[in-house]
Design a protein around this motif. Structure first.
Motif, mmCIF file in Angstrom:
data_model
loop_
_atom_site.group_PDB
_atom_site.id
_atom_site.type_symbol
_atom_site.label_atom_id
_atom_site.label_comp_id
_atom_site.label_asym_id
_atom_site.label_seq_id
_atom_site.Cartn_x
_atom_site.Cartn_y
_atom_site.Cartn_z
ATOM 1 N N THR A 1 5.430 20.801 -0.437
ATOM 2 C CA THR A 1 6.452 21.221 -1.387
ATOM 3 C C THR A 1 7.809 20.621 -1.025
ATOM 4 O OG1 THR A 1 5.306 23.323 -1.781
ATOM 5 C CG2 THR A 1 7.641 23.227 -2.393
ATOM 6 N N VAL A 2 8.540 20.177 -2.046
ATOM 7 C CA VAL A 2 9.916 19.716 -1.882
ATOM 8 C C VAL A 2 10.824 20.807 -2.432
ATOM 9 C CG1 VAL A 2 11.639 18.025 -2.592
ATOM 10 C CG2 VAL A 2 9.307 17.287 -2.057
ATOM 11 N N LEU A 3 11.731 21.310 -1.603
ATOM 12 C CA LEU A 3 12.648 22.369 -2.012
ATOM 13 C C LEU A 3 13.994 21.769 -2.387
ATOM 14 C CD1 LEU A 3 10.687 23.521 0.427
ATOM 15 C CD2 LEU A 3 11.951 25.601 -0.024
ATOM 16 N N LEU A 4 14.449 22.067 -3.608
ATOM 17 C CA LEU A 4 15.701 21.527 -4.116
ATOM 18 C C LEU A 4 16.762 22.605 -4.196
ATOM 19 C CD1 LEU A 4 14.524 19.287 -7.108
ATOM 20 C CD2 LEU A 4 15.169 18.553 -4.811
ATOM 21 N N ASN A 5 17.976 22.247 -3.854
ATOM 22 C CA ASN A 5 19.102 23.155 -3.982
ATOM 23 C C ASN A 5 19.670 23.043 -5.401
ATOM 24 O OD1 ASN A 5 21.084 25.014 -3.306
ATOM 25 N ND2 ASN A 5 22.447 23.467 -2.435
ATOM 26 N N ARG B 1 15.324 12.638 -13.216
ATOM 27 C CA ARG B 1 15.761 12.182 -11.898
ATOM 28 C C ARG B 1 16.722 13.189 -11.290
ATOM 29 N NH1 ARG B 1 17.582 5.895 -12.458
ATOM 30 N NH2 ARG B 1 15.871 5.103 -13.753
ATOM 31 N N VAL B 2 16.527 13.461 -10.007
ATOM 32 C CA VAL B 2 17.457 14.334 -9.284
ATOM 33 C C VAL B 2 17.902 13.613 -8.018
ATOM 34 C CG1 VAL B 2 16.380 16.431 -10.187
ATOM 35 C CG2 VAL B 2 15.637 15.520 -7.990
ATOM 36 N N PRO B 3 19.144 13.817 -7.578
ATOM 37 C CA PRO B 3 19.628 13.143 -6.361
ATOM 38 C C PRO B 3 18.849 13.590 -5.132
ATOM 39 C CG PRO B 3 21.456 14.044 -7.652
ATOM 40 C CD PRO B 3 20.203 14.609 -8.231
ATOM 41 N N ALA B 4 18.539 12.646 -4.260
ATOM 42 C CA ALA B 4 17.856 12.992 -3.013
ATOM 43 C C ALA B 4 18.708 13.933 -2.165
ATOM 44 C CB ALA B 4 17.537 11.719 -2.223
ATOM 45 N N SER B 5 20.034 13.883 -2.364
ATOM 46 C CA SER B 5 20.936 14.758 -1.608
ATOM 47 C C SER B 5 20.736 16.231 -1.948
ATOM 48 C CB SER B 5 22.395 14.373 -1.875
ATOM 49 O OG SER B 5 22.708 14.481 -3.260
ATOM 50 N N LYS B 6 20.053 16.510 -3.052
ATOM 51 C CA LYS B 6 19.802 17.895 -3.462
ATOM 52 C C LYS B 6 18.562 18.480 -2.775
ATOM 53 C CE LYS B 6 23.179 18.491 -6.417
ATOM 54 N NZ LYS B 6 24.237 19.519 -6.192
ATOM 55 N N LYS C 1 0.816 -1.207 0.000
ATOM 56 C CA LYS C 1 0.000 0.000 0.000
ATOM 57 C C LYS C 1 0.851 1.259 0.000
ATOM 58 C CE LYS C 1 -3.503 2.369 2.837
ATOM 59 N NZ LYS C 1 -4.288 2.292 4.096
ATOM 60 N N ASP C 2 1.982 1.240 0.732
ATOM 61 C CA ASP C 2 2.776 2.461 0.903
ATOM 62 C C ASP C 2 4.152 2.087 1.426
ATOM 63 O OD1 ASP C 2 3.416 5.152 0.985
ATOM 64 O OD2 ASP C 2 1.957 5.687 2.526
ATOM 65 N N PHE C 3 5.050 3.083 1.415
ATOM 66 C CA PHE C 3 6.384 2.941 1.995
ATOM 67 C C PHE C 3 6.604 4.111 2.948
ATOM 68 C CE2 PHE C 3 6.572 0.590 -1.882
ATOM 69 C CZ PHE C 3 7.526 -0.402 -1.716
ATOM 70 N N TYR C 4 7.241 3.852 4.090
ATOM 71 C CA TYR C 4 7.597 4.910 5.024
ATOM 72 C C TYR C 4 9.114 5.078 5.025
ATOM 73 C CZ TYR C 4 2.869 5.037 6.914
ATOM 74 O OH TYR C 4 1.512 5.171 7.053
ATOM 75 N N PHE C 5 9.566 6.308 4.765
ATOM 76 C CA PHE C 5 10.995 6.576 4.722
ATOM 77 C C PHE C 5 11.379 7.613 5.768
ATOM 78 C CE2 PHE C 5 9.214 9.884 2.070
ATOM 79 C CZ PHE C 5 10.049 10.984 2.239
ATOM 80 N N ASP C 6 12.642 7.568 6.173
ATOM 81 C CA ASP C 6 13.211 8.518 7.123
ATOM 82 C C ASP C 6 13.699 9.720 6.326
ATOM 83 O OD1 ASP C 6 14.933 9.919 8.890
ATOM 84 O OD2 ASP C 6 15.343 8.092 10.023
ATOM 85 N N ASP C 7 13.131 10.892 6.545
ATOM 86 C CA ASP C 7 13.474 12.036 5.702
ATOM 87 C C ASP C 7 14.798 12.690 6.079
ATOM 88 O OD1 ASP C 7 12.841 13.477 7.999
ATOM 89 O OD2 ASP C 7 11.118 14.506 7.130
ATOM 90 N N ARG C 8 15.546 12.098 7.024
ATOM 91 C CA ARG C 8 16.891 12.599 7.310
ATOM 92 C C ARG C 8 17.929 11.911 6.442
ATOM 93 N NH1 ARG C 8 16.445 11.126 13.497
ATOM 94 N NH2 ARG C 8 15.620 9.319 12.382
ATOM 95 N N ASN C 9 17.773 10.617 6.212
ATOM 96 C CA ASN C 9 18.763 9.880 5.422
ATOM 97 C C ASN C 9 18.125 9.115 4.261
ATOM 98 O OD1 ASN C 9 17.541 7.679 6.716
ATOM 99 N ND2 ASN C 9 19.102 7.639 8.314
ATOM 100 N N TRP C 10 16.815 9.270 4.056
ATOM 101 C CA TRP C 10 16.103 8.708 2.918
ATOM 102 C C TRP C 10 16.082 7.175 2.905
ATOM 103 C CZ3 TRP C 10 13.094 11.734 -0.123
ATOM 104 C CH2 TRP C 10 13.292 13.113 -0.002
ATOM 105 N N ALA C 11 16.239 6.558 4.060
ATOM 106 C CA ALA C 11 16.140 5.099 4.128
ATOM 107 C C ALA C 11 14.671 4.691 4.291
ATOM 108 C CB ALA C 11 16.953 4.559 5.294
ATOM 109 N N VAL C 12 14.219 3.738 3.481
ATOM 110 C CA VAL C 12 12.868 3.206 3.625
ATOM 111 C C VAL C 12 12.861 2.259 4.820
ATOM 112 C CG1 VAL C 12 11.111 1.709 2.598
ATOM 113 C CG2 VAL C 12 12.260 3.445 1.194
ATOM 114 N N ARG C 13 12.069 2.570 5.827
ATOM 115 C CA ARG C 13 12.051 1.793 7.062
ATOM 116 C C ARG C 13 10.937 0.747 7.112
ATOM 117 N NH1 ARG C 13 17.149 2.628 8.491
ATOM 118 N NH2 ARG C 13 17.613 4.803 9.031
#
Length: 237
Positions: free
Chosen positions: A212-216, A197-202, A24-36
């Motif tokens: 909103t997702v803000l990209l550098n 595709r853009v890197p999650a690190s951005k 149904k869904d995935f939950y990720f940690d928005d500090r390091n982008w790991a799917v938990r």
């Protein structure tokens, strides 16, 4: 190997002794982008409960005939600490969850998965000692706010350094570490625009209040990002 999270949506989930529902869904940690966690829709089997499956349960991320096989029994899943569908995933719940299965805490250690860069494939012989959420103090409260739904973030507007551009439509996840490496952004028209595709690190910040997702990055840099198609495989060897 990077895998499209969107391609997993709706896949059947099978325990060692039968079907338990579908993805149904995935939950990720928005500090390091790991799917938990993978969130399962269990239909009428466990009505009113949110069932979470942690990556260690999958051992390897195999996708055969749109089926993901979970190395747990239905009884183990049914006896897992209950989480009501309208509740958020707190650290206290996570502690109870990991103790139930005897898995180490991913938040204890410097690596992506605590003491390892990938989810542990083998379960410990004995459960970990009990540690209460209160023992973590103020840092504990902060930890509770970092699990986010990919389903919710998909569709968020994307804000570049010099203005708005497109929206999030998918995530590319490493099939071994379960870490999101790239966001797939659709620019231009919502239906006919192209995907890049853009890197999650951005990602400098995610505003959940403004969706909103803000990209550098500049809009031009985003538009010139890779348009490589998702590399999906049926098995990881």
């Amino acid at each position: 190997m990077l895998r499209s999270i969107k391609q997993f949506n709706g896949d059947r989930l099978e325990a060692t002794d039968g079907e338990i529902g579908h993805v149904k869904d995935f939950y990720f940690d928005d500090r390091n982008w790991a799917v938990r966690y993978v969130a399962a829709d269990t239909g009428l089997w466990l009505t009113g409960r949110q069932v979470l499956i942690s990556p260690p349960a999958f051992r390897r991320l195999l996708q055969l005939e749109k089926v993901l096989r979970v190395n747990l029994t239905k009884k183990q899943i049914e006896e897992c600490p209950a989480l009501e569908t309208h509740k958020t995933v707190s650290r206290q719940y996570e502690e109870e969850y990991h103790r139930h299965y005897g898995w180490p805490y991913y938040w204890q250690g410097d690596a992506l998965w605590g003491m390892s860069g990938v989810p542990l494939m083998e379960l410990p012989d004995r459960p970990l000692p009990v540690e209460s959420a209160q023992a973590h103090g103020a840092s504990q409260a902060k930890a509770d706010a970092h699990l986010r739904s990919t389903q919710a973030v998909a569709g968020y507007a994307v804000q570049a350094n010099d203005g708005p551009t497109g929206h999030v439509c998918d995530f590319m996840m490493d099939s071994q570490s379960w870490q999101i490496h790239q966001l797939v952004i659709k620019i231009g028209h919502r239906f006919s625009g192209k995907e890049v595709r853009v890197p999650a690190s951005k990602v400098s910040r995610i505003s959940y209040e403004e969706s909103t997702v803000l990209l550098n990055m500049t809009k031009e840099a985003i538009e010139q990002s890779s348009t490589e198609e998702s590399t999906a495989v049926n098995a990881l060897v």
